[in-house]
Design an enzyme around this catalytic site. Structure first.
Site, short mmCIF file in Angstrom:
data_model
loop_
_atom_site.label_atom_id
_atom_site.label_comp_id
_atom_site.label_asym_id
_atom_site.label_seq_id
_atom_site.Cartn_x
_atom_site.Cartn_y
_atom_site.Cartn_z
N LYS A 216 39.69 -0.98 20.28
CA LYS A 216 40.82 -0.30 19.18
C LYS A 216 42.25 0.05 19.89
O LYS A 216 42.28 0.10 21.26
CB LYS A 216 40.35 1.00 18.77
CG LYS A 216 39.21 1.02 17.63
CD LYS A 216 39.14 2.04 16.76
CE LYS A 216 38.17 1.83 15.61
NZ LYS A 216 37.39 2.92 14.92
N ARG A 250 29.46 2.23 17.86
CA ARG A 250 29.80 0.85 17.13
C ARG A 250 30.44 -0.03 17.87
O ARG A 250 31.47 0.36 18.30
CB ARG A 250 30.26 1.39 15.92
CG ARG A 250 30.78 0.24 14.74
CD ARG A 250 31.56 0.85 13.70
NE ARG A 250 31.55 -0.28 12.60
CZ ARG A 250 32.72 -0.98 12.67
NH1 ARG A 250 33.68 -0.81 13.68
NH2 ARG A 250 32.80 -1.88 11.59
#
Ligand code: 9MG
Length: 268
Positions: A216, A250
């Site tokens: 991210k 995740r």
């Protein structure tokens, strides 16, 4: 033992995007064979859950129709269900997609809108699947336009408690609920760092906490690195999250994350 219980070791959720930008040919022809190959690889590496998503949640991503999302996701769920015993999660905010995914064997609905969409709460309540309730400020298209909180930790926590209560009121039992602070979803770098520093404020609620930080932009911002060079930063955050009690990670990078978490677990 329920693999999602608070007492079990952290679990790895491998990310399987079935969106055009993830297709082998750059988007022209989606081959479900390609998706199955990726799923097989993640399962061989040790993924406990495969999270299948047919609509990108990145800021500015184009929305897809219900039919398009069904066409992308459902055949892949069917094939993974037929071939592997692994838990299957479907990343969607559309109740029709939830319903069809549940029919063909999904075990978890991963909803970045925390079941606030039309019919979503009832669809999950009328099934036996688990649900991941994620926090987001705003909606994906505009969420990174100047996100603001007076106190990010208590606002995220209050939101999740409200959504937990909505689930309980609809008849979804506590052991079907997973919560997630939603790193990067309507949050600045500082908001994300504060949430990670204070993650125990969420893990102490006694629901399994899922975190998604893999590749991210918070890692990119800290390291000034493109998405292809964020593996090590993601591993550091995953280990810190496990140390603070996170139960599901995740990730795109299953094998490396498993190794890092094994080491963290040996020390904790
Ligand atoms: C779909 N998706 C993308 N990022 C995510 C995250 O951090 N958590 C969850 N639950 N889903 C995510």
């Amino acid at each position: 033992m329920d693999i999602f219980s608070q007492d079990s070791s952290p679990k790895i959720m491998g990310i399987l995007n079935v969106t055009p930008d993830s297709f082998s040919d750059g988007g022209k022809f989606f081959s479900s064979q390609f998706a199955i190959k990726q799923a097989r690889l993640m399962i061989e590496e040790g993924a406990d859950i495969i999270d299948i998503g047919g609509e990108s949640t990145r800021p500015g991503a184009k929305p897809v129709s219900v039919q398009e999302e069904l066409d992308r996701v459902i055949p892949v769920v069917e094939q993974i269900r037929a071939e592997f015993p692994t838990s299957i999660s479907v990343d969607t905010s559309k109740s029709v997609v939830m319903q069809e995914a549940i029919k063909v064997g999904a075990d978890i609905i991963n909803d970045i809108m925390a079941l606030r969409g039309e019919n979503s709460l009832a669809t999950v309540a009328n099934s036996e699947v688990k649900v991941c309730l994620m926090h987001i400020q705003g909606e994906p298209r505009t969420m990174q336009n100047e996100p603001h909180y007076d106190d990010v930790v208590s606002e995220v926590k209050d939101f999740l408690l409200t959504r937990i209560q909505a689930c309980l009121d609809a008849g979804i039992k506590t052991d079907r609920i997973i919560i997630d602070p939603g790193f990067g979803f309507g949050k600045t770098l500082e908001h994300n760092l504060t949430l990670m520093r204070k993650l125990t404020n969420l893990t102490e609620l006694n629901y399994p906490v899922l975190i998604g930080v893999s590749r991210k932009s918070m890692i990119g911002a800290l390291l000034n690195k493109p998405v292809t060079e964020r593996l090590h930063g993601g591993i550091a955050l995953a280990v810190l999250a496990v140390n603070r009690g996170a139960k599901i990670i995740r990730t795109h990078d299953v094998a490396t994350t498993i190794d890092a978490i094994k080491i963290a677990q040996a020390v904790i």
